[in-house]
Design a protein around this motif. Sequence first.
Motif, PDB file in Angstrom:
ATOM      1  N   GLY A 494      51.122  39.468  21.629  1.00 18.35           N
ATOM      2  CA  GLY A 494      49.938  38.786  22.113  1.00 18.35           C
ATOM      3  C   GLY A 494      48.680  39.004  21.308  1.00 18.35           C
ATOM      4  N   LYS A 495      48.784  39.636  20.158  1.00 12.03           N
ATOM      5  CA  LYS A 495      47.607  39.873  19.326  1.00 12.03           C
ATOM      6  C   LYS A 495      47.543  38.863  18.171  1.00 12.03           C
ATOM      7  CE  LYS A 495      46.056  43.635  21.361  1.00 12.03           C
ATOM      8  NZ  LYS A 495      44.743  43.670  22.025  1.00 12.03           N
ATOM      9  N   PHE A 496      46.335  38.412  17.868  1.00 15.23           N
ATOM     10  CA  PHE A 496      46.060  37.628  16.675  1.00 15.23           C
ATOM     11  C   PHE A 496      45.223  38.516  15.772  1.00 15.23           C
ATOM     12  CE2 PHE A 496      43.595  34.041  14.568  1.00 15.23           C
ATOM     13  CZ  PHE A 496      44.637  33.713  13.711  1.00 15.23           C
ATOM     14  N   VAL A 497      45.722  38.798  14.560  1.00 12.42           N
ATOM     15  CA  VAL A 497      45.178  39.874  13.734  1.00 12.42           C
ATOM     16  C   VAL A 497      44.749  39.347  12.370  1.00 12.42           C
ATOM     17  CG1 VAL A 497      45.617  42.178  12.781  1.00 12.42           C
ATOM     18  CG2 VAL A 497      46.761  41.464  14.905  1.00 12.42           C
ATOM     19  N   ALA A 498      43.646  39.885  11.863  1.00  6.48           N
ATOM     20  CA  ALA A 498      43.225  39.660  10.485  1.00  6.48           C
ATOM     21  C   ALA A 498      43.425  40.953   9.703  1.00  6.48           C
ATOM     22  CB  ALA A 498      41.764  39.240  10.417  1.00  6.48           C
ATOM     23  N   TYR A 499      44.174  40.863   8.612  1.00  6.65           N
ATOM     24  CA  TYR A 499      44.422  41.996   7.726  1.00  6.65           C
ATOM     25  C   TYR A 499      43.699  41.786   6.401  1.00  6.65           C
ATOM     26  CZ  TYR A 499      48.467  42.681  10.845  1.00  6.65           C
ATOM     27  OH  TYR A 499      49.291  42.852  11.929  1.00  6.65           O
ATOM     28  N   ALA A 500      43.385  42.880   5.719  1.00  5.66           N
ATOM     29  CA  ALA A 500      42.934  42.787   4.337  1.00  5.66           C
ATOM     30  C   ALA A 500      44.120  42.337   3.503  1.00  5.66           C
ATOM     31  CB  ALA A 500      42.412  44.128   3.852  1.00  5.66           C
ATOM     32  N   ALA A 501      43.991  41.225   2.811  1.00  7.02           N
ATOM     33  CA  ALA A 501      45.126  40.654   2.103  1.00  7.02           C
ATOM     34  C   ALA A 501      45.621  41.535   0.973  1.00  7.02           C
ATOM     35  CB  ALA A 501      44.753  39.269   1.558  1.00  7.02           C
ATOM     36  N   LYS A 505      45.373  46.457   5.503  1.00  8.87           N
ATOM     37  CA  LYS A 505      44.594  47.164   6.511  1.00  8.87           C
ATOM     38  C   LYS A 505      44.177  46.189   7.608  1.00  8.87           C
ATOM     39  CE  LYS A 505      40.302  49.781   7.185  1.00  8.87           C
ATOM     40  NZ  LYS A 505      39.076  50.304   6.520  1.00  8.87           N
ATOM     41  N   PRO A 506      44.460  46.501   8.884  1.00  5.79           N
ATOM     42  CA  PRO A 506      43.988  45.627   9.962  1.00  5.79           C
ATOM     43  C   PRO A 506      42.472  45.721  10.101  1.00  5.79           C
ATOM     44  CG  PRO A 506      45.173  47.529  10.856  1.00  5.79           C
ATOM     45  CD  PRO A 506      45.295  47.606   9.375  1.00  5.79           C
ATOM     46  N   LEU A 507      41.809  44.567  10.096  1.00  4.63           N
ATOM     47  CA  LEU A 507      40.353  44.522  10.126  1.00  4.63           C
ATOM     48  C   LEU A 507      39.792  43.995  11.436  1.00  4.63           C
ATOM     49  CD1 LEU A 507      39.765  43.007   6.568  1.00  4.63           C
ATOM     50  CD2 LEU A 507      39.742  45.430   7.217  1.00  4.63           C
ATOM     51  N   TRP A 508      40.599  43.240  12.180  1.00  2.00           N
ATOM     52  CA  TRP A 508      40.098  42.571  13.387  1.00  2.00           C
ATOM     53  C   TRP A 508      41.289  42.106  14.194  1.00  2.00           C
ATOM     54  CZ3 TRP A 508      41.280  37.528  14.710  1.00  2.00           C
ATOM     55  CH2 TRP A 508      40.545  36.936  15.739  1.00  2.00           C
ATOM     56  N   SER A 509      41.155  42.062  15.523  1.00  2.44           N
ATOM     57  CA  SER A 509      42.234  41.507  16.340  1.00  2.44           C
ATOM     58  C   SER A 509      41.655  40.876  17.596  1.00  2.44           C
ATOM     59  CB  SER A 509      43.265  42.577  16.717  1.00  2.44           C
ATOM     60  OG  SER A 509      42.733  43.493  17.639  1.00  2.44           O
ATOM     61  N   PHE A 510      42.434  39.992  18.179  1.00  4.16           N
ATOM     62  CA  PHE A 510      42.046  39.272  19.388  1.00  4.16           C
ATOM     63  C   PHE A 510      43.233  39.238  20.327  1.00  4.16           C
ATOM     64  CE2 PHE A 510      41.800  35.349  21.882  1.00  4.16           C
ATOM     65  CZ  PHE A 510      40.509  35.416  22.399  1.00  4.16           C
ATOM     66  N   ASP A 511      42.986  39.496  21.609  1.00  2.00           N
ATOM     67  CA  ASP A 511      44.037  39.440  22.610  1.00  2.00           C
ATOM     68  C   ASP A 511      44.152  38.012  23.120  1.00  2.00           C
ATOM     69  OD1 ASP A 511      45.664  39.605  24.893  1.00  2.00           O
ATOM     70  OD2 ASP A 511      45.088  41.687  25.213  1.00  2.00           O
ATOM     71  N   ALA A 512      45.267  37.357  22.799  1.00  2.00           N
ATOM     72  CA  ALA A 512      45.457  35.951  23.135  1.00  2.00           C
ATOM     73  C   ALA A 512      46.073  35.747  24.511  1.00  2.00           C
ATOM     74  CB  ALA A 512      46.332  35.277  22.080  1.00  2.00           C
ATOM     75  N   GLN A 513      46.428  36.809  25.188  1.00  2.00           N
ATOM     76  CA  GLN A 513      47.013  36.773  26.525  1.00  2.00           C
ATOM     77  C   GLN A 513      48.407  36.161  26.559  1.00  2.00           C
ATOM     78  OE1 GLN A 513      44.170  34.841  29.077  1.00  2.00           O
ATOM     79  NE2 GLN A 513      42.605  36.399  28.771  1.00  2.00           N
ATOM     80  N   THR A 514      48.981  35.891  25.407  1.00  2.00           N
ATOM     81  CA  THR A 514      50.360  35.434  25.280  1.00  2.00           C
ATOM     82  C   THR A 514      50.737  35.569  23.807  1.00  2.00           C
ATOM     83  OG1 THR A 514      51.929  33.631  25.724  1.00  2.00           O
ATOM     84  CG2 THR A 514      49.755  32.999  24.917  1.00  2.00           C
ATOM     85  N   ALA A 515      52.000  35.382  23.500  1.00  2.00           N
ATOM     86  CA  ALA A 515      52.448  35.535  22.115  1.00  2.00           C
ATOM     87  C   ALA A 515      51.777  34.504  21.206  1.00  2.00           C
ATOM     88  CB  ALA A 515      53.963  35.387  22.040  1.00  2.00           C
ATOM     89  N   TRP A 549      56.354  37.767  28.449  1.00  2.00           N
ATOM     90  CA  TRP A 549      55.596  36.590  28.825  1.00  2.00           C
ATOM     91  C   TRP A 549      56.373  35.731  29.819  1.00  2.00           C
ATOM     92  CZ3 TRP A 549      51.318  38.281  27.351  1.00  2.00           C
ATOM     93  CH2 TRP A 549      51.189  38.996  26.170  1.00  2.00           C
ATOM     94  N   ASN A 550      55.671  35.297  30.825  1.00  2.00           N
ATOM     95  CA  ASN A 550      56.264  34.541  31.922  1.00  2.00           C
ATOM     96  C   ASN A 550      55.907  33.067  31.771  1.00  2.00           C
ATOM     97  OD1 ASN A 550      56.654  33.283  34.556  1.00  2.00           O
ATOM     98  ND2 ASN A 550      56.840  35.353  35.378  1.00  2.00           N
ATOM     99  N   TYR A 551      56.911  32.214  31.762  1.00  2.00           N
ATOM    100  CA  TYR A 551      56.695  30.772  31.610  1.00  2.00           C
ATOM    101  C   TYR A 551      55.711  30.233  32.645  1.00  2.00           C
ATOM    102  CZ  TYR A 551      57.849  25.761  31.656  1.00  2.00           C
ATOM    103  OH  TYR A 551      57.787  24.392  31.625  1.00  2.00           O
ATOM    104  N   ARG A 552      55.787  30.752  33.870  1.00  2.00           N
ATOM    105  CA  ARG A 552      54.978  30.209  34.961  1.00  2.00           C
ATOM    106  C   ARG A 552      53.531  30.699  34.944  1.00  2.00           C
ATOM    107  NH1 ARG A 552      60.072  30.916  37.355  1.00  2.00           N
ATOM    108  NH2 ARG A 552      60.932  28.999  38.244  1.00  2.00           N
ATOM    109  N   THR A 553      53.271  31.808  34.291  1.00  2.00           N
ATOM    110  CA  THR A 553      51.923  32.375  34.359  1.00  2.00           C
ATOM    111  C   THR A 553      51.178  32.349  33.030  1.00  2.00           C
ATOM    112  OG1 THR A 553      52.775  34.618  33.951  1.00  2.00           O
ATOM    113  CG2 THR A 553      52.588  33.899  36.254  1.00  2.00           C
ATOM    114  N   GLN A 554      51.866  32.236  31.910  1.00  2.73           N
ATOM    115  CA  GLN A 554      51.147  32.184  30.638  1.00  2.73           C
ATOM    116  C   GLN A 554      50.471  30.824  30.475  1.00  2.73           C
ATOM    117  OE1 GLN A 554      53.121  31.754  26.883  1.00  2.73           O
ATOM    118  NE2 GLN A 554      55.025  31.021  27.814  1.00  2.73           N
TER     119      GLN A 554
END
Length: 692
Positions: A494-501, A505-515, A549-554
């Motif tokens: 469920g994370k969306f991540v920005a890495y140093a290319a 190194k992980p630089l930032w992440s966002f919780d998307a509440q689903t995959a 992740w649940n089909y009915r709730t995501q």
Amino acid sequence: MRFLLPLLLLLTACAPSDGVRRDGSDWPGYGGIDENHYSPLTEINDGNVGRLKLAWHHDIGGGGASLSAPIAVDGILYYASGYSVIHALDAATGRELWTYDPQSWKGAGQKMRAAWGVRGIAYDNGMVFTGTIDGRLIAINARTGHPVWSAQTIGKDDERYVTGAPWVFKGKVVIGHGGADFAPVRGYVTAYDQRTGKQLWRFYTVPGDPKLGFENKAMAMAARTWTGEWWKYGGGGTAWNAMAYDPQYNRIYIGVGNGSPWNRKIRSPGGGDNLFLCSIVALDADTGEYVWHYQTNPGETWDFNSAMDIELTRLKIGGKERDVLMHAPKNGFFYVIDRATGKLISARNIVPVNWASGIDIKSGRPIENPAARYPDGKPAIVYPSPFGAHNIEAMSFNPGTGLVYIPAMDQGRVYIDPAEPLQGWKHLDGQRISTGTGAPPPGVVPDRPATSFLLAWNPATQSEAWRVPMPGLRGGGGTATTAGNLLFQGNAAGKFVAYAADSGKPLWSFDAQTAVMAQPISYRARGRQYVTVIAGSRFPSAVGLAREWNYRTQQWRVLTFALDGKDRLPSVQPVETPVIDMPDFTVDPARAAVGAGVFGQRCSICHGANAVSGGMAPDLLQSGVPLDRASFEEVLRKGILRERGMPRFEELTDAEIEALQHYFRQRAREVLAAQAAAKPGAQTDRGLNEGQ
């Protein structure tokens, strides 16, 4: 179709131009502007990505397509949901402009059992192009959302279907198809005129019946590499995913799929390379004529297809700049191929493999391990598995770092011939199967747990630069990279991540509440750089994640980010979706065993192994539909939920439907017992709103 803004607005401020900006402002096709899933934009970079925030989000109704890549042109974002339902949004605000629904579910029939969604769309000359599961290629006016033309790319009662992205170039649009894993299909790709939908050329990827003659010299050449009566099995070789257009050489490169069925002993019993299975085939973009091919798996027998990303660049090799094609198919090797000649430059495995010890550079052929072909009825544990070392999750190439970023997997599978005589296509409980392989003997299993990771690979030196472990068996989503030294990737947790290319190194992440498994894109709208990705889980089974992740709730969503964005996702509200039981229902173990077989052949591909869903479809242990016989039959036999993606199974007998009911009640009680035995509070949703 419905329109959410006045036509005047569509034709003015939000109207796309016929051209595409090549400076990175637009992302017009699956691979971006250069086939490499790369953006040259630098407004968002490794120095300021910490300021990246959600700019807007758009909820997707009716189900998404978790590996579908959006496109963006001239300030408008286009994406596909469900069965090729195309949406246009204002790329700066997320406001919906129009929606077009081809209603492809009406004509899809049994194809809905094997495929879902669409992985990509394309833009050119003022039109958006999409394929559909019922085999059509549709051109849509990008301003209005009205269809311009529709071409049926397959034959009547054909078992092919389209889930891959179209490729556009020089007034043409090219589309392939899938289906070889479920039917006796012969693969091909077709080019159409963008203005009229008229067919311009077609190239078959495997030869047909010699008695009918061959379409061209390439097919006659390929036929010499097949034996037996292969055409009765279709042959396979579907081009169901990646291609690449090369303007420098005016070629379209086709990634060709596996054999049909997988087991070569069935489709080509006398052996042979079976061209052009598991190959990159270069065609003249104007005529569709064969130019060259490179085959990654001669005589393949493991589903190691070459339908994965094809990326183009120049690399300095041996002190000399060369035009190269880069490819990481399922088989575990990374290939660098000369684009001018099709000759192999280098190849090295990116994960541990045991089907081959390496690739002979002079001949370009693998140095195979004979035992991997499961000879004489003996089982073979083969690495990689049919899921591949790299599958359809997009890899990307950054010319600044010189690295390729690959969502990789390390897992094996047991291969063995079926117990019954090798007889090719057959039906098992009414469901046609394609592998031509059998169930593994008891106790024969892969010797290490399956893992997944994000791999940064140096194609010039054929060496690993860095890696990041991923959650689950197939935990890393598609990637996109930018000139701002950034790599974006979502994951199954469920994370969306920005890495140093350059370093990983992980630089930032966002919780998307689903995959987040789809590939991101980056573009410019109203002078501002954005990053967009589609979030939503379609795992075919629960994969043991801390948050399943649940089909009915995501909630499926389009997520768009910019520096100092002001949007936030709604807080997650807990929803109970308990496993349902009927205490007065007496389970018959014999009937439940029959039901397990029916479920495994027909239902598990969407509803999950052992009837435990992972977000792809409703968890049937939590559904009241199977409890009511009349409702169950309405869904299964009459197909009342086809519009929502549930196929029809009209051939099921009364006994089979009853057996499914016994199986679900048996599994429900097993799951409930396991839940009762588990420690309370073992899994929580702590941190769901982190990072918004």
